[in-house]
Design an enzyme around this catalytic site. Structure first.
Site, PDB file in Angstrom:
ATOM      1  N   ALA A 166     -25.256  19.729  44.627  1.00 51.28           N
ATOM      2  CA  ALA A 166     -26.061  20.847  45.651  1.00 51.28           C
ATOM      3  C   ALA A 166     -25.491  22.164  45.310  1.00 51.28           C
ATOM      4  O   ALA A 166     -25.740  23.068  45.842  1.00 51.28           O
ATOM      5  CB  ALA A 166     -25.643  20.597  47.024  1.00 51.28           C
ATOM      6  N   LYS A 218      -8.406   4.230  56.529  1.00 51.55           N
ATOM      7  CA  LYS A 218      -9.106   3.369  57.357  1.00 51.55           C
ATOM      8  C   LYS A 218      -8.603   3.151  58.763  1.00 51.55           C
ATOM      9  O   LYS A 218      -9.110   2.761  59.717  1.00 51.55           O
ATOM     10  CB  LYS A 218      -9.173   2.092  56.882  1.00 51.55           C
ATOM     11  CG  LYS A 218      -7.795   1.575  56.164  1.00 51.55           C
ATOM     12  CD  LYS A 218      -7.644   0.834  54.687  1.00 51.55           C
ATOM     13  CE  LYS A 218      -7.649   2.159  53.966  1.00 51.55           C
ATOM     14  NZ  LYS A 218      -7.341   1.895  52.343  1.00 51.55           N
ATOM     15  N   GLY A 239     -12.637   1.440  48.626  1.00 47.96           N
ATOM     16  CA  GLY A 239     -12.428   2.499  47.374  1.00 47.96           C
ATOM     17  C   GLY A 239     -13.676   2.956  46.636  1.00 47.96           C
ATOM     18  O   GLY A 239     -14.418   3.654  47.178  1.00 47.96           O
ATOM     19  N   GLY A 295       3.807  -3.597  41.650  1.00 53.87           N
ATOM     20  CA  GLY A 295       3.473  -2.386  42.221  1.00 53.87           C
ATOM     21  C   GLY A 295       1.992  -2.724  42.590  1.00 53.87           C
ATOM     22  O   GLY A 295       1.197  -1.837  43.453  1.00 53.87           O
ATOM     23  N   GLU A 316       2.650  -3.685  48.627  1.00 55.76           N
ATOM     24  CA  GLU A 316       3.717  -2.753  49.312  1.00 55.76           C
ATOM     25  C   GLU A 316       4.940  -3.321  49.436  1.00 55.76           C
ATOM     26  O   GLU A 316       5.027  -4.676  49.439  1.00 55.76           O
ATOM     27  CB  GLU A 316       3.080  -2.205  50.428  1.00 55.76           C
ATOM     28  CG  GLU A 316       1.631  -1.640  50.583  1.00 55.76           C
ATOM     29  CD  GLU A 316       1.812  -0.229  50.364  1.00 55.76           C
ATOM     30  OE1 GLU A 316       2.541   0.435  50.567  1.00 55.76           O
ATOM     31  OE2 GLU A 316       0.544   0.270  49.801  1.00 55.76           O
ATOM     32  N   ASP A 376      -5.346  -4.711  57.206  1.00 59.16           N
ATOM     33  CA  ASP A 376      -6.012  -3.611  56.158  1.00 59.16           C
ATOM     34  C   ASP A 376      -7.589  -3.910  56.028  1.00 59.16           C
ATOM     35  O   ASP A 376      -8.716  -3.297  56.186  1.00 59.16           O
ATOM     36  CB  ASP A 376      -5.471  -3.530  54.796  1.00 59.16           C
ATOM     37  CG  ASP A 376      -6.557  -2.765  53.856  1.00 59.16           C
ATOM     38  OD1 ASP A 376      -6.206  -1.503  53.878  1.00 59.16           O
ATOM     39  OD2 ASP A 376      -7.329  -3.401  53.066  1.00 59.16           O
ATOM     40  N   LYS A 436     -11.050  -2.223  57.728  1.00 62.26           N
ATOM     41  CA  LYS A 436     -12.276  -1.827  57.013  1.00 62.26           C
ATOM     42  C   LYS A 436     -13.671  -2.481  57.617  1.00 62.26           C
ATOM     43  O   LYS A 436     -14.827  -1.883  57.682  1.00 62.26           O
ATOM     44  CB  LYS A 436     -12.349  -2.115  55.443  1.00 62.26           C
ATOM     45  CG  LYS A 436     -11.060  -1.430  54.993  1.00 62.26           C
ATOM     46  CD  LYS A 436     -10.720  -2.090  53.652  1.00 62.26           C
ATOM     47  CE  LYS A 436      -9.779  -1.236  52.807  1.00 62.26           C
ATOM     48  NZ  LYS A 436      -9.076  -1.961  51.617  1.00 62.26           N
TER      49      LYS A 436
END
Lengths: 429, 429
Positions: free
Chosen positions: B33, B106, B135, B188, B191, B202, B206
């Site tokens: 835009a 979230k 994501g 990794g 957590e 989590d 969502k």
């Protein structure tokens, strides 16, 4: 909340148009951004044809152009269909009058998208077409809006439910293309003239539109390579399955340093691939981007209710007031993409030959392929039931399409080869 | 084209923030835009921490609230995380100043969405959060914009990549939850404190957000029923597979005449179901509507690049200028949905009991189920390797959850039952 009335002029009252009238009648306040949608006028070929909705209280227009221009029409919805004629004339009239247009017409957008985008821009009028591609699956919105933070490399999918239904039925029932098509026509799943669907043109219109949005180009329908499913033999469906594949009509668009390639052709997808698993009238789409990786969308690609819901979503977007260029860039910056030279195109293939049942034939075929630089990945020969000739089937490793075509031509000329070789591509996604 | 500069203030410079800075640096004119996005200021916990992007030339703010209020900040991007504290304070400050907010947070939206929506509306500032859910998969946009012409009955999917990775690895390698979690932490993928992920919170954040958008309600995180994967035993994964199922952490929201049900729990999905086939860190979502039928979306639910692309898409939407209510209706009309009484909830279940290896035990279990009105669909007992007790597993036909829980309680009290019975639900989608 602002409940300004919005007059919706609807041209074309087939199943989608009737579905839309029903929806708007029952849900005038459906747009979350506000407004109160009402049908301000309708136009169709026949006023008296029986319909599931009562149109006797809605202003009638014999001419869709007059409806597009009518003062009461604040959003013009075009559901007439066809790339030219009254659909194009009415959409142009609406845009010239500065009115937002919502259309389900894939042929119109794929063939005249660039000039309509210019007209929309000159008159500061949105031109939206979610319902033109994949019915109830919001492929247009996802490519146009959700992936602007990405560079899309390729999109590929099953975009024609009729072809997918026919191929699914051929495999499930062991009937020929002609038999299943005739049945689909009887059941109303295929048109009396099925060319647009089974010839691959409908899918080509849709992938042309998605390619334009994905790559920020002008839609270039003339550059699409199109092959339908009318030549898909039951034998190939069976042989492919023995090799671990299912034949699907795949529409794809790929961007490479050499340009862009937009095409539709029967394609072998591994049996456990999501495209192979999308059966019946389902539509499915992969979008592959630099940052997002792979997105997959699947859902009902046609049908009155899903398509009418897609039209309603576009009406809601008009009311929400976003302003975006029709194809991701100002119309004056839109150029058609460069088609890709086939010698640059690498891919795997399925080849079927009907050969004389005599010694040395397989050696001759293999040598010809080897000379052309085509390397064989798998090979299948099945005992035949007294037919003339023996079908042999093989898959190749990745090879330039030009080398492959040349090899097939040479094999076709071998004395032991009885019929035109059949070449099908293996999915790259 | 209008190339007005847009100052983007970015608070939080973890992997997503760094990815966004990189993207905006390389693609300032990315929004179709128009506009020219530039990073007008940044804020993070540590200014000097090594990062893949150079921030030395970008104005630095110790306090994200000051960044949110800075004159140069025209769009405020919140990537700090956490439902309260500096993230909430900064988002509120930006909205109060009438600035559009884009967030990937979230927890903030699920727990304080209704009050933030009211604040956004009072100050006429958009509040967008595509990156908060799945994501790189545009679930928020699809539910918020593409399906407004539909009535959504239910949504269900795999919304936490860490849990999906752990369950996939447990099945593939035959290791326990604890072992796979420890490895995921080393790599990794999980957590140091994994509670938000493996506890199901989590995914619950969502699905709470998607439910609010799908049903036009206020997000009601407190009403979500949440069970994580920390109690999923390898034995259940194996037994379920023998019965033709795979265990997935499914987040679902269903609308019924009795209210709405939002929950997250380990769920058995048939092996050939698309949710069962979404392995590793993939996210997948079904949306079922009255008109559209079933839509399926799948893609990368996390990762710096996909999430940064989702943030960029929201920035592009701000620039495009659409105005929509945050949760489909004006904030004052938003009410939390009514949770559903468990006695109204019907579903199929998987039950595992550890019983003494003696005659009459199976009869006792079966009788207790029959008395409670629970009808058995399949039954599995496998020879054990000298362990104490014999596991027996069964699946039930659809039954009211309250009846099932009562039956399980009674079975737990039988003298031959050695351990707490395990109850898992079978997917209804």
């Amino acid at each position: 909340m602002d409940r300004k009335p919005w007059g919706i002029g609807v041209a074309g009252l087939g199943t989608v148009g009737a579905g839309l009238l029903q929806f708007l009648g029952e849900n005038p306040a459906f747009a979350p951004a506000g407004g109160l949608a009402y049908v301000s006028g309708v136009s169709a070929r026949s006023r008296s044809r029986p319909r599931p909705v009562d149109i006797s209280n809605i202003p009638w227009f014999d001419d869709p152009v007059a409806l597009a221009q009518a003062d009461a029409t604040e959003i013009f919805v075009e559901l007439i269909g066809g790339s030219d004629g009254p659909a194009k004339a009415a959409v142009e009239a609406a845009l010239r009058a500065g009115k937002p247009v919502v259309t389900a017409n894939k042929a119109l957008i794929a063939e005249h998208g660039a000039e309509l985008a210019a007209l929309a821009e000159e008159n500061d009028a949105p031109l939206l077409f979610e319902a033109a591609v994949m019915g109830g699956v919001p492929a247009v919105k996802v490519v146009r809006e959700a992936l602007v933070g990405d560079d899309i490399h390729s999109i590929a999918g099953i975009l024609n439910g009729t072809c997918n239904y026919i191929l699914t039925e051929m495999e499930a029932t062991g009937r020929s293309f002609e038999e299943v098509l005739a049945e689909a026509q009887r059941l109303g799943y295929a048109e009396a003239d099925p060319t647009m669907d089974v010839g691959g043109f409908d899918a080509a219109h849709k992938i042309t539109i998605l390619a334009a949005l994905a790559f920020g180009c002008a839609p270039n329908f003339a550059a699409a390579e199109i092959e339908g499913i009318d030549q898909v033999a039951l034998l190939d469906i069976r042989m492919a399955k023995d090799l671990g594949y299912r034949i699907k009509l795949v529409a794809s668009a790929e961007r490479s340093p050499h340009g862009a390639l937009v095409r539709v052709h029967p394609t072998l997808a591994p049996l456990d691939h999501p495209l192979a698993r999308a059966g019946g009238a389902l539509n499915a789409l992969f979008i592959e981007g630099e940052r997002t990786g792979r997105l997959f969308l699947q859902g009902p690609g046609a049908g009155a209710a899903p398509t009418a819901a897609a039209v309603a979503a576009d009406i809601s977007d008009v009311i929400a007031g976003a302003r975006r260029p029709v194809f991701q860039a100002p119309a004056e910056d839109l150029t058609p993409f460069d088609p890709v030279d086939p010698s640059k195109l690498m891919g795997r293939a399925y080849l079927r030959f009907l050969v004389k049942d005599e010694p040395g034939v397989i050696a001759a075929v293999s040598e010809t392929l080897a000379e052309a630089g085509v390397s064989i990945e798998s090979f299948l020969q099945k005992p035949t039931e007294g037919a003339e000739g023996v079908p042999i089937v093989l898959t190749t490793h990745a090879v330039a399409e030009s080398a492959l075509s040349a090899a097939v031509e040479r094999i076709a000329g071998l004395p032991a080869v009885l019929d035109r070789p059949r070449l099908l591509r293996i999915a790259r996604i």
